[in-house]
Design a protein around this motif. Structure first.
Motif, PDB file in Angstrom:
ATOM      1  N   LEU A 101      32.459  39.696  46.893  1.00  0.00           N
ATOM      2  CA  LEU A 101      31.062  39.370  47.094  1.00  0.00           C
ATOM      3  C   LEU A 101      30.813  38.000  46.501  1.00  0.00           C
ATOM      4  O   LEU A 101      31.163  37.738  45.366  1.00  0.00           O
ATOM      5  N   ARG A 102      30.191  37.143  47.251  1.00  0.00           N
ATOM      6  CA  ARG A 102      29.949  35.796  46.760  1.00  0.00           C
ATOM      7  C   ARG A 102      28.568  35.319  47.167  1.00  0.00           C
ATOM      8  O   ARG A 102      28.190  35.437  48.309  1.00  0.00           O
ATOM      9  N   GLY A 103      27.860  34.747  46.241  1.00  0.00           N
ATOM     10  CA  GLY A 103      26.586  34.105  46.535  1.00  0.00           C
ATOM     11  C   GLY A 103      26.782  32.604  46.581  1.00  0.00           C
ATOM     12  O   GLY A 103      27.370  32.030  45.694  1.00  0.00           O
TER      13      GLY A 103
ATOM     14  N   ASP B  40      32.262  34.860  41.162  1.00  0.00           N
ATOM     15  CA  ASP B  40      32.451  35.818  42.238  1.00  0.00           C
ATOM     16  C   ASP B  40      32.627  37.208  41.643  1.00  0.00           C
ATOM     17  O   ASP B  40      32.967  37.358  40.477  1.00  0.00           O
ATOM     18  N   MET B  41      32.433  38.207  42.492  1.00  0.00           N
ATOM     19  CA  MET B  41      32.641  39.590  42.084  1.00  0.00           C
ATOM     20  C   MET B  41      33.659  40.215  43.018  1.00  0.00           C
ATOM     21  O   MET B  41      33.665  39.917  44.204  1.00  0.00           O
ATOM     22  N   PHE B  42      34.498  41.057  42.473  1.00  0.00           N
ATOM     23  CA  PHE B  42      35.492  41.766  43.264  1.00  0.00           C
ATOM     24  C   PHE B  42      35.364  43.235  42.910  1.00  0.00           C
ATOM     25  O   PHE B  42      35.702  43.635  41.802  1.00  0.00           O
ATOM     26  N   LEU B  43      34.824  44.015  43.813  1.00  0.00           N
ATOM     27  CA  LEU B  43      34.603  45.438  43.558  1.00  0.00           C
ATOM     28  C   LEU B  43      35.776  46.233  44.104  1.00  0.00           C
ATOM     29  O   LEU B  43      36.112  46.101  45.277  1.00  0.00           O
TER      30      LEU B  43
ATOM     31  N   ASN C 232      41.174  32.083  50.046  1.00  0.00           N
ATOM     32  CA  ASN C 232      41.383  31.537  48.712  1.00  0.00           C
ATOM     33  C   ASN C 232      40.698  30.184  48.556  1.00  0.00           C
ATOM     34  O   ASN C 232      40.035  29.924  47.551  1.00  0.00           O
ATOM     35  N   ASN C 233      40.853  29.300  49.539  1.00  0.00           N
ATOM     36  CA  ASN C 233      40.239  27.980  49.468  1.00  0.00           C
ATOM     37  C   ASN C 233      38.718  28.084  49.451  1.00  0.00           C
ATOM     38  O   ASN C 233      38.046  27.339  48.741  1.00  0.00           O
ATOM     39  N   LEU C 234      38.182  29.015  50.211  1.00  0.00           N
ATOM     40  CA  LEU C 234      36.733  29.212  50.231  1.00  0.00           C
ATOM     41  C   LEU C 234      36.226  29.721  48.882  1.00  0.00           C
ATOM     42  O   LEU C 234      35.251  29.215  48.334  1.00  0.00           O
ATOM     43  N   LEU C 235      36.891  30.721  48.317  1.00  0.00           N
ATOM     44  CA  LEU C 235      36.418  31.332  47.086  1.00  0.00           C
ATOM     45  C   LEU C 235      36.719  30.493  45.844  1.00  0.00           C
ATOM     46  O   LEU C 235      35.888  30.405  44.947  1.00  0.00           O
ATOM     47  N   GLU C 236      37.887  29.890  45.766  1.00  0.00           N
ATOM     48  CA  GLU C 236      38.239  29.129  44.566  1.00  0.00           C
ATOM     49  C   GLU C 236      37.689  27.715  44.586  1.00  0.00           C
ATOM     50  O   GLU C 236      37.161  27.236  43.596  1.00  0.00           O
ATOM     51  N   ASN C 237      37.835  27.015  45.714  1.00  0.00           N
ATOM     52  CA  ASN C 237      37.463  25.606  45.781  1.00  0.00           C
ATOM     53  C   ASN C 237      36.112  25.360  46.443  1.00  0.00           C
ATOM     54  O   ASN C 237      35.624  24.250  46.446  1.00  0.00           O
ATOM     55  N   ARG C 238      35.557  26.394  47.068  1.00  0.00           N
ATOM     56  CA  ARG C 238      34.297  26.276  47.801  1.00  0.00           C
ATOM     57  C   ARG C 238      34.395  25.210  48.895  1.00  0.00           C
ATOM     58  O   ARG C 238      33.486  24.422  49.091  1.00  0.00           O
ATOM     59  N   GLU C 239      35.532  25.218  49.587  1.00  0.00           N
ATOM     60  CA  GLU C 239      35.767  24.253  50.664  1.00  0.00           C
ATOM     61  C   GLU C 239      36.278  24.968  51.897  1.00  0.00           C
ATOM     62  O   GLU C 239      36.958  25.985  51.799  1.00  0.00           O
TER      63      GLU C 239
END
Length: 182
Positions: A10-12, A72-75, A158-165
């Motif tokens: 889940l990401r805002g 981020d959250m990882f449920l 991974n690139n979206l969640l870690e680097n926001r790119e």
């Protein structure tokens, strides 16, 4: 949540101009406001009232803390709808819209980014998918079925969640507002 097989990420996101989607929100105040709502998303999905128990409130408070820190959250939990119910309840409490991606072993990069479509007269256009729309409009992104996806799709996530790119097929490049050098 107890560890088992299913996962939800889940990401805002913030808007592209860097403004927060909503100002600082006191979780208890928002929770009280949402509890007064006659029939919210969570109420329709959870007629048993499980999301109003102290167990759920503890998880929702943890989610609010992660959101306040911009993390981020990882449920992780057993197969079933509970993780999604918690995520939707959290979005309801803080007043955010949600986009959902359900991943399978057949999911490709274009399912996450943009899909090429044929328009009238044979023209080609690109249609933004849920992850792109969440980034552009400041919505929460729920990613379900991460354990099912093929290896070649994981670098995009991974690139979206870690680097926001994210490099898009139509030539645009999404980057986090905090990393953009104006």
């Amino acid at each position: 949540l107890a560890a088992a097989t299913g996962e939800v990420a889940l990401r805002g996101f913030a808007r592209l101009d860097g403004r927060p989607v909503q100002g600082q929100l006191d979780f208890e105040e928002a929770q009280a406001r949402a509890c007064k709502t006659p029939a919210g998303i969570a109420d329709a999905l959870d007629p048993s009232g499980l999301l109003r128990t102290p167990w759920a409130q503890q998880h929702l408070r943890w989610m609010a803390q992660k959101d306040a820190l911009g993390q981020d959250m990882f449920l992780i939990g057993p197969t079933g709808p509970l993780r999604r119910w918690l995520a939707l309840r959290f979005a309801e409490v803080i007043g955010r819209d949600v986009d959902v991606i359900s991943l399978t072993q057949d999911t490709t990069e274009s399912d996450l980014k943009q899909r090429r479509e044929l328009g009238a007269g044979g023209t080609t256009r690109f249609s933004d998918q849920a992850a792109v729309q969440a980034a552009l409009y400041g919505r929460l992104l729920i990613i379900e079925g991460l354990e099912k996806v093929e290896r070649n799709v994981l670098p995009v996530i991974n690139n979206l969640l870690e680097n926001r790119e994210m490099q898009l097929e139509d030539g645009r490049f999404l980057v986090a507002p905090t990393r953009f050098d104006a």
